[in-house]
Design a protein around this motif. Structure first.
Motif, mmCIF file in Angstrom:
data_model
loop_
_atom_site.group_PDB
_atom_site.id
_atom_site.type_symbol
_atom_site.label_atom_id
_atom_site.label_comp_id
_atom_site.label_asym_id
_atom_site.label_seq_id
_atom_site.Cartn_x
_atom_site.Cartn_y
_atom_site.Cartn_z
ATOM 1 N N ARG A 28 33.695 25.851 77.341
ATOM 2 C CA ARG A 28 33.405 24.424 77.123
ATOM 3 C C ARG A 28 34.675 23.649 76.802
ATOM 4 N NH1 ARG A 28 27.808 23.805 75.377
ATOM 5 N NH2 ARG A 28 28.231 21.603 75.283
ATOM 6 N N LEU A 41 29.315 29.732 71.063
ATOM 7 C CA LEU A 41 27.960 29.204 70.948
ATOM 8 C C LEU A 41 27.048 30.223 71.613
ATOM 9 C CD1 LEU A 41 28.807 25.585 72.119
ATOM 10 C CD2 LEU A 41 28.700 26.430 69.771
ATOM 11 N N ASP A 43 23.405 31.643 72.617
ATOM 12 C CA ASP A 43 21.991 31.333 72.825
ATOM 13 C C ASP A 43 21.323 32.589 73.374
ATOM 14 O OD1 ASP A 43 19.513 30.321 73.308
ATOM 15 O OD2 ASP A 43 20.163 28.754 74.695
ATOM 16 N N GLY A 72 23.103 21.095 64.212
ATOM 17 C CA GLY A 72 23.081 21.606 65.575
ATOM 18 C C GLY A 72 24.446 22.087 66.029
ATOM 19 N N GLU A 74 25.912 21.817 68.968
ATOM 20 C CA GLU A 74 26.666 20.864 69.801
ATOM 21 C C GLU A 74 27.512 19.928 68.942
ATOM 22 O OE1 GLU A 74 27.808 19.470 73.573
ATOM 23 O OE2 GLU A 74 26.532 21.170 73.116
ATOM 24 N N ALA A 75 26.897 19.325 67.951
ATOM 25 C CA ALA A 75 27.627 18.410 67.062
ATOM 26 C C ALA A 75 28.692 19.161 66.280
ATOM 27 C CB ALA A 75 26.654 17.719 66.112
ATOM 28 N N TRP A 77 30.427 21.978 67.108
ATOM 29 C CA TRP A 77 31.628 22.362 67.839
ATOM 30 C C TRP A 77 32.466 21.149 68.208
ATOM 31 C CZ3 TRP A 77 33.686 21.180 72.544
ATOM 32 C CH2 TRP A 77 32.859 20.753 73.578
ATOM 33 N N GLN A 78 31.814 20.026 68.501
ATOM 34 C CA GLN A 78 32.585 18.831 68.826
ATOM 35 C C GLN A 78 33.367 18.321 67.619
ATOM 36 O OE1 GLN A 78 29.859 16.106 70.741
ATOM 37 N NE2 GLN A 78 29.879 17.304 72.618
ATOM 38 N N ASP A 91 30.524 29.072 75.550
ATOM 39 C CA ASP A 91 29.066 29.131 75.551
ATOM 40 C C ASP A 91 28.643 30.491 76.104
ATOM 41 O OD1 ASP A 91 26.603 27.980 75.157
ATOM 42 O OD2 ASP A 91 27.003 26.270 76.459
#
Length: 108
Positions: A28, A41, A43, A72, A74-75, A77-78, A91
């Motif tokens: 990513r 990440l 899953d 979450g 996504e938030a 890692w950003q 990912d």
């Protein structure tokens, strides 16, 4: 302290290993090719996306910390990436993803 493999080599090996086993691995964000941190990440379809991060102790030991961020993955890692542009974010999707991550990253 022992010499470590470049981060891009470790990440590349992990991505190939997961993909070859029928899972899906995708980079990513690319960080520093030689010494960047690694954030995964994961899953595995059994719950929320988990975050594994390679940590290196003061004595040089490598470990993976496991968490499920409350806001979450996504938030999380950003936010981490905005503070650390050298961070690699990968990912991993598949039943064996966490095992492959542990075997590949901890072997470095």
């Amino acid at each position: 302290m022992t010499q470590r493999l470049p981060t891009q080599l470790v990440v590349g090996a992990l991505v190939r290993r997961v993909n070859d086993a029928g899972g899906i691995a995708m980079i990513r964000a690319r960080g520093d090719p030689h010494s960047g941190g690694i954030l995964l990440l994961v899953d595995d379809r059994s719950g929320p996306v988990r975050v594994l991060e390679r940590t290196i102790g003061l004595d040089g030991t490598v470990s993976l910390t496991d968490s499920v961020p409350s806001d979450g993955a996504e938030a999380y890692w950003q936010r981490r990436r905005s503070r650390d542009p050298d961070l690699w974010v990968v990912d991993l999707d598949g039943a064996e993803a966490q095992r492959f991550a542990a075997e590949t990253i901890l072997a470095d």
